[in-house]
Design an enzyme around this catalytic site. Structure first.
Site, PDB file in Angstrom:
ATOM      1  N   TYR A 127      19.915 -11.768 -22.548  1.00  0.00           N
ATOM      2  CA  TYR A 127      19.585 -11.389 -23.922  1.00  0.00           C
ATOM      3  C   TYR A 127      20.085  -9.978 -24.176  1.00  0.00           C
ATOM      4  O   TYR A 127      19.529  -9.003 -23.669  1.00  0.00           O
ATOM      5  CB  TYR A 127      18.070 -11.492 -24.113  1.00  0.00           C
ATOM      6  CG  TYR A 127      17.564 -11.289 -25.518  1.00  0.00           C
ATOM      7  CD1 TYR A 127      18.407 -11.223 -26.617  1.00  0.00           C
ATOM      8  CD2 TYR A 127      16.198 -11.163 -25.746  1.00  0.00           C
ATOM      9  CE1 TYR A 127      17.921 -11.041 -27.897  1.00  0.00           C
ATOM     10  CE2 TYR A 127      15.686 -10.980 -27.030  1.00  0.00           C
ATOM     11  CZ  TYR A 127      16.553 -10.916 -28.094  1.00  0.00           C
ATOM     12  OH  TYR A 127      16.063 -10.729 -29.360  1.00  0.00           O
ATOM     13  N   THR A 164      10.934 -12.086 -28.037  1.00  0.00           N
ATOM     14  CA  THR A 164      10.630 -10.972 -28.942  1.00  0.00           C
ATOM     15  C   THR A 164       9.796 -11.456 -30.127  1.00  0.00           C
ATOM     16  O   THR A 164       8.757 -10.862 -30.460  1.00  0.00           O
ATOM     17  CB  THR A 164      11.934 -10.350 -29.470  1.00  0.00           C
ATOM     18  OG1 THR A 164      12.731  -9.927 -28.372  1.00  0.00           O
ATOM     19  CG2 THR A 164      11.639  -9.159 -30.360  1.00  0.00           C
ATOM     20  N   THR A 165      10.232 -12.543 -30.755  1.00  0.00           N
ATOM     21  CA  THR A 165       9.529 -13.072 -31.923  1.00  0.00           C
ATOM     22  C   THR A 165       8.158 -13.607 -31.552  1.00  0.00           C
ATOM     23  O   THR A 165       7.239 -13.615 -32.380  1.00  0.00           O
ATOM     24  CB  THR A 165      10.373 -14.186 -32.580  1.00  0.00           C
ATOM     25  OG1 THR A 165      11.679 -13.670 -32.836  1.00  0.00           O
ATOM     26  CG2 THR A 165       9.756 -14.677 -33.869  1.00  0.00           C
ATOM     27  N   ARG A 202      16.773  -3.017 -29.439  1.00  0.00           N
ATOM     28  CA  ARG A 202      15.419  -2.985 -28.885  1.00  0.00           C
ATOM     29  C   ARG A 202      15.392  -2.415 -27.462  1.00  0.00           C
ATOM     30  O   ARG A 202      14.457  -1.729 -27.082  1.00  0.00           O
ATOM     31  CB  ARG A 202      14.800  -4.382 -28.884  1.00  0.00           C
ATOM     32  CG  ARG A 202      14.447  -4.887 -30.274  1.00  0.00           C
ATOM     33  CD  ARG A 202      13.757  -6.240 -30.211  1.00  0.00           C
ATOM     34  NE  ARG A 202      13.429  -6.738 -31.541  1.00  0.00           N
ATOM     35  CZ  ARG A 202      12.313  -6.480 -32.198  1.00  0.00           C
ATOM     36  NH1 ARG A 202      11.392  -5.720 -31.640  1.00  0.00           N
ATOM     37  NH2 ARG A 202      12.092  -6.978 -33.409  1.00  0.00           N
ATOM     38  N   TYR A 224      13.488   0.665 -22.228  1.00  0.00           N
ATOM     39  CA  TYR A 224      12.784   1.934 -22.086  1.00  0.00           C
ATOM     40  C   TYR A 224      13.283   2.771 -20.908  1.00  0.00           C
ATOM     41  O   TYR A 224      13.584   3.947 -21.069  1.00  0.00           O
ATOM     42  CB  TYR A 224      11.263   1.748 -21.981  1.00  0.00           C
ATOM     43  CG  TYR A 224      10.494   3.056 -22.010  1.00  0.00           C
ATOM     44  CD1 TYR A 224      10.373   3.782 -23.188  1.00  0.00           C
ATOM     45  CD2 TYR A 224       9.921   3.581 -20.858  1.00  0.00           C
ATOM     46  CE1 TYR A 224       9.704   5.001 -23.212  1.00  0.00           C
ATOM     47  CE2 TYR A 224       9.249   4.793 -20.875  1.00  0.00           C
ATOM     48  CZ  TYR A 224       9.145   5.490 -22.053  1.00  0.00           C
ATOM     49  OH  TYR A 224       8.490   6.697 -22.077  1.00  0.00           O
TER      50      TYR A 224
END
Length: 323
Positions: free
Chosen positions: A137, A48-49, A142, A111
């Site tokens: 994760y 993500t980062t 998110r 999503y």
């Protein structure tokens, strides 16, 4: 509990980019060497980062190759990210294994919001496709959905699924999973690293560790030695830096802003739809940085933030979609 093949101080690495939004590979190499030299024993690339959503697959695989070349045997290299399409994720992680990754981190499908059965099938099919150890994760903020306790218990039966990165913050559930499975836990919330360690986590996968890995190394070593006082000192010293990095804008944006201000990367640029901090946000980050004291290995006398350089976001030459 499973043996730990990942390390304990894992950096969720930012992906340095130039003003045009293209990956700045020299900066990638320097940053990896910097964090490993200062105590990181694991690197998660293209998570993500690392802006996995806007990286191309070839960029993700090259990040593994570059990280392996720079870190050598000093740190484990974990391919982060994943996909909300199972077939794509399987292909990506197979490529990462061939590129030399030491492990993979699979984000919950986002999503499309599958059921828990769909999540479990996604994880199992990816774990079946690689011989690498797997970190799940869990980041419902998110992905839109949590990995539920029952799903974690079932996933833990897979021989390649060894760990969870927890960004859910449900400490009671972490304790329950640790009691009833052999899964390793990694703190995925920079503000809660010490609380996670206190209930049995094996380490951290941190954003702020891009900026200051050394105090996390000290914290981990102190916890391993049963030295709570030293661990608490590091936690307290890191608190305003964690707040600066994780509170006002996405961690990726703040980390690049701070790293650039310290002269450790050549540009704070991020890829759209991420953008650099607005003036008000930058001011809040800078106010928090002014409160940081006594963080080992961090010299803030050289901090020269550049709001103009950080403004806006970039469109890369090639977008990340693979079809």
């Amino acid at each position: 509990m499973n043996a730990n093949p990942f390390g304990q101080v894992l950096v969720a690495l930012v992906t340095p980019m130039g003003v045009d939004g293209e990956v700045a590979w020299d900066d990638v190499e320097r940053l990896i060497d910097d964090v490993v030299t200062n105590g990181a024993d694991g690197i998660v690339v293209s998570g993500t980062t690392g802006e996995t959503s806007t990286l191309t697959d070839p960029e993700k695989i090259r990040l593994v190759e570059v990280a392996k070349a720079v870190a050598g045997d000093r740190a484990k290299i974990i391919q982060g990210g994943g996909s909300n399409e199972t077939a794509h994720a399987v292909d990506l992680y197979r490529q990462a294994e061939l590129a030399g990754a030491d492990g993979v981190m699979i984000v919950t499908p986002y999503y499309n919001k599958p059921t828990q059965s769909g999540i479990l099938t996604h994880f199992r099919m990816i774990a079946d496709a690689t011989d690498l150890p797997v970190i799940l994760y869990d980041i419902p903020g998110r992905s839109g959905i949590p990995i539920r306790f029952e799903t974690l218990v079932r996933a833990a039966k897979h021989p390649n699924i060894l760990a969870v990165k927890d960004a859910k913050g449900d400490f009671a559930e972490v304790s329950r999973v640790l009691n009833q499975t052999d899964l390793l836990y990694f703190s995925g919330d920079d503000a809660n690293v010490l609380p996670h360690l206190a209930i049995g986590a094996s380490g951290l996968i941190g954003v702020t560790a891009n900026i200051a890995p050394r105090p996390y190394r000290t914290m981990i070593d102190a916890v391993n030695a049963g030295d709570l006082h030293t661990a608490q000192e590091q936690h307290k010293a890191l608190e305003p830096l964690v707040r600066a990095t994780m509170t006002h804008v996405p961690g990726t944006v703040a980390s690049k802003y701070i790293l650039h201000g310290l002269g450790r990367i050549g540009s704070p640029r991020v890829r759209l739809p991420l953008v650099g901090p607005e003036d008000t946000e930058a001011a809040l980050i800078e106010d928090e940085i002014a409160l940081v004291r006594g963080v080992d290995g961090l010299d803030l006398s050289r901090f020269r933030p550049d709001r103009n350089a950080a403004a806006g976001g970039a469109l890369p030459k090639v977008h990340g979609t693979t079809r």
